[in-house]
Design an enzyme around this catalytic site. Structure first.
Site, mmCIF file in Angstrom:
data_model
loop_
_atom_site.group_PDB
_atom_site.id
_atom_site.type_symbol
_atom_site.label_atom_id
_atom_site.label_comp_id
_atom_site.label_asym_id
_atom_site.label_seq_id
_atom_site.Cartn_x
_atom_site.Cartn_y
_atom_site.Cartn_z
ATOM 1 N N SER A 488 0.808 -1.005 0.061
ATOM 2 C CA SER A 488 0.048 -0.192 0.070
ATOM 3 C C SER A 488 0.813 1.261 0.007
ATOM 4 O O SER A 488 1.587 1.488 -1.074
ATOM 5 C CB SER A 488 -1.013 -0.100 1.354
ATOM 6 N N ASP A 499 10.906 5.646 -9.634
ATOM 7 C CA ASP A 499 10.380 6.605 -10.900
ATOM 8 C C ASP A 499 10.984 7.636 -11.205
ATOM 9 O O ASP A 499 11.416 8.024 -12.376
ATOM 10 C CB ASP A 499 8.944 6.603 -10.966
ATOM 11 N N LYS A 513 -0.435 -4.258 -3.106
ATOM 12 C CA LYS A 513 -1.767 -3.837 -2.563
ATOM 13 C C LYS A 513 -2.031 -2.341 -3.170
ATOM 14 O O LYS A 513 -1.594 -1.359 -2.413
ATOM 15 C CB LYS A 513 -1.984 -3.922 -1.050
#
Length: 581
Positions: A488, A499, A513
């Site tokens: 999560s 990224d 998740k």
């Protein structure tokens, strides 16, 4: 006549589509957690548009003698007879096809079983031949592997606990703390139809109800043969009342039907919470301290979403009682954890300081499950800790993303930077996540202001971006540690840093998740917590069901996290920061 019915259905579809097009989301983030404050869906008054779904209880003004809506009686494949008016349509988007495929398979098997049963009735002389074929198939069946045997054992144990839960509920249905009724059933159905993350067929919901009622009947020792006679085009609750109303307290029967409908989604994060369970969840949001045993838990997808101890907190009752990372929790105070959401499990484990909670545990290397009784203590949540490592490297560990985590991380990072840290290890292992904007706050310590941290996609709001909101504090190399219990908000943080090329990920593939749950309060005090959207990393990577793959793979048992010389993942992170590879 058929043309007239077709026209009616077309008018209904057009009206419903128009309503959906006008409605907007009332979504907001409260205490960094996706929530909505909204009443349950209203049931249409006389003259309101009807949905082509007659499977749920009819509206009061339109019943026929069979309990189905006259206006929509010609329609097929539905479980509700009316759409709500004036309710918001919330964020949602298509989910992975895994759950749908699984249920389609179950439906196919069910059809095959019914056909086989009918064939047997038509040709009883074939019974002995069929039995011989079954014996031959059993003799030729491939022996189960050790892993498959363990999975089968767990499945049987959970089923036993499931039956025992209902048997206790038969004796004291008032322990639910609310009264499940037809209005709640309708309300939850409409929430699923309007707001769930993916479009759900009535067949999936129907299948879930039938299976759960089957368990209820088994717990009572009643044959389930009558379930095959349920008509998908009639009111589910009316039929269940007719068939089993004399055998069950209506609260238990309707509760089971609602749980079955939710289980048809095959989504462990969509759950109906009792008033008591939701109250304990709110305590977590509003307080740093609570009565509990001091463990972080997760649903281990490698073990079929089995509730598992992710990390016992040092010095807390759970650790003192001998609980270990990786322990599977099969039952909490006699209630089976099969299909239990994390929030519900957490609320059951927590309680008044000084009281006891009994857990049924399965541990690797032990032949049989065993029970552990733990006395609850006052747990003070410390989500962040830090220290300086040799060679001027800083180390920060996040156990969860709570309402105070952003401030705590800033404080610890500031201390490390002032002490001359030349590199930072950000440890997100065994971190089950938490609040979304806690993750945004943490990533803001590393990323340029207004950098994209994560975005969501849903049915109504196709894309919503979340940006960092402060100037970065850390400008040195960063290594992020993840493992299979990193989930999560932990995955949001790790994905954003990678990224934007601000960190490398080291360890194992994370949990996967990447879904958003939203709170829907009901008038009776119960709460529906439902998946409404999915997260994507800045590069467009869908986290849900996939997890983040590390740049540097280093496998290690989760229970060894933080264990000095045995923590080889931490050692690998240190090597990367010192050597650059």
């Amino acid at each position: 006549m058929d043309n007239k019915k077709t026209k009616i259905i077309l008018v209904v579809v057009i009206v419903v589509a128009a309503v959906f097009g006008l409605l907007g989301g009332l979504l907001y983030i409260q205490h960094a957690k996706w929530q909505v404050v909204t009443p349950p869906p209203a049931i249409p008054e006389s003259g309101a548009s009807a949905s082509p779904s007659p499977w749920l209880p009819p509206t009061d003004n339109q019943p026929d003698e069979n309990g189905a809506s006259n206006e929509t009686g010609a329609s097929s494949g539905g479980i509700l007879d009316a759409m709500p008016e004036g309710n918001e349509v919330l964020d949602a988007m298509p989910d992975s096809a895994e759950g749908e495929d699984a249920h389609d398979g179950d439906s196919a098997k069910a059809s095959q079983n019914v056909n086989a049963s009918q064939s047997a009735k038509e040709a009883p002389s074939d019974k002995s031949s069929q039995a011989a074929q079954n014996d031959k198939a059993s003799a030729n069946a491939k022996p189960l592997s050790d892993k498959e045997k363990k999975e089968q054992e767990i499945k049987e144990l959970l089923h036993k606990e499931h039956l025992e839960f209902y048997q206790k509920l038969f004796k004291a249905p008032e322990t639910l703390g609310f009264v499940p009724d037809s209005q709640l059933f309708k309300s939850i159905y409409m929430r699923i139809r309007s707001s769930y993350v993916e479009t759900v067929t009535d067949e999936k919901l129907y299948d879930g109800v039938v299976k759960e009622i089957g368990v209820l009947l088994e717990a009572k020792g009643i044959a389930a043969d009558g379930l095959k006679n349920l008509d998908p085009n009639r009111s589910a609750l009316a039929q269940l009342d007719e068939m089993y109303g004399k055998d069950f307290d209506q609260r238990v029967l309707y509760y089971s039907a609602i749980q079955g409908m939710l289980s048809g989604l095959d989504d462990p994060y969509t759950v109906l919470m009792t008033p008591d369970e939701y109250g304990k969840l709110q305590e977590e949001v509003q307080s740093k301290g609570f009565g509990g045993i001091g463990i972080y838990i997760e649903l281990d997808k490698e073990a079929g979403n089995q509730l598992t101890v992710a990390d016992p907190v040092e010095g807390c009752p759970a650790e003192k009682a001998g609980l270990e990372t990786g322990d599977q929790i099969l039952a909490i105070d006699g209630v089976a954890t099969k299909g239990m959401a994390l929030d519900v499990a957490t609320s059951k484990i927590r309680g008044k300081v000084g009281t006891k909670v009994t857990l049924k545990i399965r541990r690797e290397g032990f032949k049989q499950p065993f029970t552990v009784s733990v006395t609850r203590g006052m747990i003070h949540v410390v989500s962040v800790s830090s220290k300086m490592l040799p060679n001027s490297l800083g180390y920060v560990r996040l156990r969860q993303f709570g309402s105070h985590t952003g401030d705590e991380v800033h404080k610890e990072l500031d201390k490390l930077v002032k002490n001359g840290a030349k590199g930072i290890v950000l440890d997100l292992r065994n971190n089950g996540g938490g609040y979304v904007d806690a993750s945004i706050s943490v990533t803001g310590e590393f990323l340029p202001e207004r950098s994209l941290v994560v975005y969501t996609e849903g049915r109504v709001e196709k894309r919503h971006n979340y940006l960092s909101t402060k100037k970065p504090l850390v400008k040195v190399p960063v290594a992020v540690l993840i493992n299979r219990f990193s989930a999560s908000a932990a995955e949001i943080t790790a994905g954003a840093l990678r990224d934007h090329k601000k960190a490398v990920l080291i360890g194992e593939t994370s949990f996967g998740k990447g879904s958003v749950q939203q709170i829907f309060p009901n008038d009776d005090g119960s709460v529906l917590k439902m998946t409404v959207a999915h997260f994507f990393s800045p590069s467009g990577y869908k986290i849900n069901h996939q997890g983040l793959k590390p740049d540097i793979v280093k496998e290690m048992e989760p229970r060894l996290v933080g264990k000095a010389d045995r923590d080889i993942q931490l050692q690998r992170a240190v090597k990367y920061l010192l050597e650059g590879h």
